[in-house]
Design an enzyme around this catalytic site. Sequence first.
Site, PDB file in Angstrom:
ATOM      1  N   GLU A 121       0.827  -1.210   0.000  1.00  0.00           N
ATOM      2  CA  GLU A 121       0.000   0.000   0.000  1.00  0.00           C
ATOM      3  C   GLU A 121       0.855   1.250   0.000  1.00  0.00           C
ATOM      4  OE1 GLU A 121      -2.213  -1.370   3.496  1.00  0.00           O
ATOM      5  OE2 GLU A 121      -1.207   0.173   4.659  1.00  0.00           O
ATOM      6  N   LYS A 123       2.784   4.553   0.954  1.00  0.00           N
ATOM      7  CA  LYS A 123       3.270   5.169   2.195  1.00  0.00           C
ATOM      8  C   LYS A 123       2.966   6.658   2.072  1.00  0.00           C
ATOM      9  CE  LYS A 123       7.265   5.340   5.220  1.00  0.00           C
ATOM     10  NZ  LYS A 123       7.103   6.724   5.607  1.00  0.00           N
ATOM     11  N   ASP A 125       2.840  10.429   2.751  1.00  0.00           N
ATOM     12  CA  ASP A 125       3.840  11.309   3.360  1.00  0.00           C
ATOM     13  C   ASP A 125       3.129  12.372   4.193  1.00  0.00           C
ATOM     14  OD1 ASP A 125       6.267  12.240   4.000  1.00  0.00           O
ATOM     15  OD2 ASP A 125       6.654  13.263   2.105  1.00  0.00           O
ATOM     16  N   TYR A 230      -4.934   2.998   8.047  1.00  0.00           N
ATOM     17  CA  TYR A 230      -4.309   1.813   7.468  1.00  0.00           C
ATOM     18  C   TYR A 230      -3.981   0.674   8.429  1.00  0.00           C
ATOM     19  CZ  TYR A 230      -0.418   4.963   8.645  1.00  0.00           C
ATOM     20  OH  TYR A 230       0.416   5.840   9.269  1.00  0.00           O
ATOM     21  N   LYS A 316      11.257   3.085  -0.131  1.00  0.00           N
ATOM     22  CA  LYS A 316      11.192   4.520  -0.445  1.00  0.00           C
ATOM     23  C   LYS A 316      11.639   4.760  -1.883  1.00  0.00           C
ATOM     24  CE  LYS A 316      10.835   6.862   3.656  1.00  0.00           C
ATOM     25  NZ  LYS A 316      11.577   7.985   4.040  1.00  0.00           N
ATOM     26  N   CYS A 413      18.202  47.600  -4.006  1.00  0.00           N
ATOM     27  CA  CYS A 413      16.951  47.047  -4.526  1.00  0.00           C
ATOM     28  C   CYS A 413      16.913  47.210  -6.049  1.00  0.00           C
ATOM     29  CB  CYS A 413      15.763  47.766  -3.881  1.00  0.00           C
ATOM     30  SG  CYS A 413      14.182  47.320  -4.619  1.00  0.00           S
ATOM     31  N   CYS A 416      13.903  49.966  -6.773  1.00  0.00           N
ATOM     32  CA  CYS A 416      13.958  51.382  -6.380  1.00  0.00           C
ATOM     33  C   CYS A 416      15.373  51.880  -6.124  1.00  0.00           C
ATOM     34  CB  CYS A 416      13.084  51.630  -5.156  1.00  0.00           C
ATOM     35  SG  CYS A 416      13.750  50.917  -3.647  1.00  0.00           S
ATOM     36  N   CYS A 431      14.549  45.287   1.135  1.00  0.00           N
ATOM     37  CA  CYS A 431      14.547  46.662   0.686  1.00  0.00           C
ATOM     38  C   CYS A 431      13.821  47.453   1.774  1.00  0.00           C
ATOM     39  CB  CYS A 431      13.801  46.763  -0.640  1.00  0.00           C
ATOM     40  SG  CYS A 431      13.348  48.448  -1.052  1.00  0.00           S
ATOM     41  N   CYS A 437       9.379  52.060  -2.240  1.00  0.00           N
ATOM     42  CA  CYS A 437       9.721  51.167  -3.344  1.00  0.00           C
ATOM     43  C   CYS A 437       8.467  50.780  -4.147  1.00  0.00           C
ATOM     44  CB  CYS A 437      10.366  49.911  -2.775  1.00  0.00           C
ATOM     45  SG  CYS A 437      10.711  48.656  -4.006  1.00  0.00           S
TER      46      CYS A 437
HETATM   47  S1  IVH Z   1       1.928   0.898   8.860  1.00  0.00           S
HETATM   48  C1  IVH Z   1       4.011  -0.744  12.806  1.00  0.00           C
HETATM   49  N1  IVH Z   1       1.069   1.896   6.614  1.00  0.00           N
HETATM   50  O1  IVH Z   1       5.050   5.717   7.860  1.00  0.00           O
HETATM   51  C2  IVH Z   1       3.977   0.023  11.542  1.00  0.00           C
HETATM   52  N2  IVH Z   1       2.458   3.277   7.957  1.00  0.00           N
HETATM   53  O2  IVH Z   1       7.902   5.175   8.555  1.00  0.00           O
HETATM   54  C3  IVH Z   1       2.697   0.693  11.338  1.00  0.00           C
HETATM   55  N3  IVH Z   1       2.848   5.516   7.024  1.00  0.00           N
HETATM   56  O3  IVH Z   1       4.790   5.694  11.364  1.00  0.00           O
HETATM   57  C4  IVH Z   1       2.730   1.626  10.197  1.00  0.00           C
HETATM   58  N4  IVH Z   1       1.628   5.251   5.216  1.00  0.00           N
HETATM   59  O4  IVH Z   1       3.151   7.233  10.024  1.00  0.00           O
HETATM   60  C5  IVH Z   1       1.817   2.121   7.705  1.00  0.00           C
HETATM   61  N5  IVH Z   1       0.188   2.630   4.610  1.00  0.00           N
HETATM   62  C6  IVH Z   1       0.919   2.862   5.693  1.00  0.00           C
HETATM   63  C7  IVH Z   1       1.575   4.093   5.917  1.00  0.00           C
HETATM   64  C8  IVH Z   1       2.350   4.259   7.058  1.00  0.00           C
HETATM   65  C9  IVH Z   1       2.393   6.092   5.910  1.00  0.00           C
HETATM   66  C10 IVH Z   1       3.733   6.197   7.999  1.00  0.00           C
HETATM   67  C11 IVH Z   1       3.356   5.970   9.440  1.00  0.00           C
HETATM   68  C12 IVH Z   1       4.540   5.299  10.056  1.00  0.00           C
HETATM   69  C13 IVH Z   1       5.646   5.711   9.132  1.00  0.00           C
HETATM   70  C14 IVH Z   1       6.772   4.712   9.225  1.00  0.00           C
END
Ligand code: IVH
Length: 680
Positions: A121, A123, A125, A230, A316, A413, A416, A431, A437
């Site tokens: 799934e 991740k 941000d 999640y 990542k 500047c 001006c 400035c 200005c």
């Molecule tokens: S599972 C025990 N699923 O990434 C682990 N984390 O670097 C439970 N995050 O602390 C986390 N998307 O804040 C999980 N689909 C996802 C996620 C996710 C983002 C974040 C989360 C976690 C951090 C870990």
Amino acid sequence: MQSDRILQSKTEYEEVAREILEHDRRYYVDDNLTVADGEYDRLRKALLFAEAAHPDWMVPWSPSQRVGHAPLSAFQKVVRAVPMLSLDNTYDEADVREFHERVGRGLQVVGDPEPPVYVVEPKIDGIGIELRFQAGRFVLGATRGDGLMGEDVTQNLRTIKGLPLLLREPVDLLVRGEVYMERADFARLNAERLAGGEEPFKNPRNATGGTLKQLDPRIVAQRPLKILLYEVVEKVGLASHFEVLAWLRQLGLPVTHEVAQVTSLDGLLGAIRAFGERRKNLPFDVDGMVLKVNSFAQREALGFTARAPRWAIAYKYPAQQATTKVLSVEINVGRTGAVTPVALLEPVELAGTTVSRASMHNWDQVKRLGVQIGDFVLVEKAGEIIPQIVAVISEQREGRESELTEIMTPTVCPVCGDELVRRAGEVALRCPDTRPCPAQLREAIDFFCHRDAMNIENVGQKLIEQLVARELVKDLADLYDLTVAQLLLLPRMAEKSATNVIGAIQRSKQTATLSCFITALGIPSIGWVWAQKVADRYRALSTLLDTPPEEIFTTLSALHGFGEERARSVSGFLAEPRNIQLLHKFISRGIVPTEPEQKGEAGPLLGKTVCVTGTLSVPRGDIKKRIEAAGGKFVSAVTGKTSYLVLGEAPGEDKRKSALKNNVSMLDEAGLEALLRGPA
Ligand code: IVH
């Protein structure tokens, strides 16, 4: 138009509250509008009316109660039984193979014969959070903190419209997920902040984190936060993660649909590659994929290390980068006088867009990077909308030294010619605007006329440029001396538009409150919210001018949440002879803004902001007085800060739409009467 619905019993009231939550969920989570505007309004009106008439019916999960709390002075700590761990990170496919092999070995050790199924799934941000539901009701939301102890941000999370305050089933649940901001929403927020003289956020993640730390949920309610869940923390009687995700969706919680189930290393790598392409099209930042073992029995067998589970890993993606050439450097002068370098680049494709400009933040940054005009540089987009130069590719300088030109830090500047200054403790060169200005004046006029400031329509950038260039406007107060005849001398200006412009400017004398006026002055770090606080405290421009700046500093810094930096910004502004002169000039032109008096410290509408649209049975002025007498504030536009929009005969479509968009409660005249009477 259908007639108003009156709810007859508490049960009927709760049914309507549930129905509204369900419509909200479909709209904000599924992007699916399932109710006609009119019907939705009718439901909300009925709900609000019932809550006003029967305060004892009110349920804490009512859709009217998303911003139900006053600002906090600090967040409570939340200690959790199951720590929020993080994930081990990997950056290449070899690491993924190793993870897969480790999981296989781990399962062999415990004698589990089943090959693992994985769920892959995105991740997200954002900022990790944990939510607690009791009997289906959202009761607690906390940040991760150090894993074991987080902060109680329940009241901030309640404002997120995609988060249901009540689940479809009355279950107890502890669930984890991510709060985040979509890129487009982030860009809009930053544009507003820049316009308000506030520091922009670095990226959507920082904006989310900064927002969750706000003590005032009204500010949070205006920020476009979203949430996706999640993981469940406690056992829920299901055997696998994939089933849990489906169940969470069924309960009405937002869960991403971007999940894949795979059963092999090739499957894992395939999912990572496929998503690597697709993620650019998602509206929010995804910095990788999380690979998770699906079966809870297998998860239990694999267990945890001290910092992360053995059954999951984060892959990542590399940051998105490209190489291009610096063609020249543009010097930008902002409203507050900050003079910043912007690199103009040979256009290059980066993460789906063509990039031809990159911010270099400040002149120290230029030195740090050692970048010169003609250099090839690495540009990166890591969450930020505006790409950044991260490094000079020095290998590509060889033999081209003569093509390079040093970037000189300016001393004056570019607009001006005034000598630039650097304030103590600041990196920015500014400035000083002593001449004054023209670049800063143009930006200041644009800001002054903004909808949340003096709300002067029809004064666009082109017109502002001409007004400044022809010295028709040399300071903000000069706007009020402009005449139709003067405007008619400008190119492409017709009688009708000239009359409109002058009309809009003159009208603002009457309509702008003190808070709008203070916002319009563009005092650094004093946006609408803070201007409102200053106006609430001083009520009239004349009082502000009569109070010694040191006293203003002391008073404002003692206001909740205001802080010394903002207080100094206001007192500093008011200590400046040039500004005092300008304020007197405004007064002499008939701009004497006051803040509507909130009578006493009590009243059923205390702290509420009310806007009226359409015709009511009594004159607008009378309604305004009554709202103010009840402790409320009467405003002329609907924003996220408005509490109620009262709909009269023939209501304005824009106001109604804006109320719908900002989740502002709507009611009719009878509903307003009920509010004014207060709880029986
Ligand atoms: S599972 C025990 N699923 O990434 C682990 N984390 O670097 C439970 N995050 O602390 C986390 N998307 O804040 C999980 N689909 C996802 C996620 C996710 C983002 C974040 C989360 C976690 C951090 C870990």
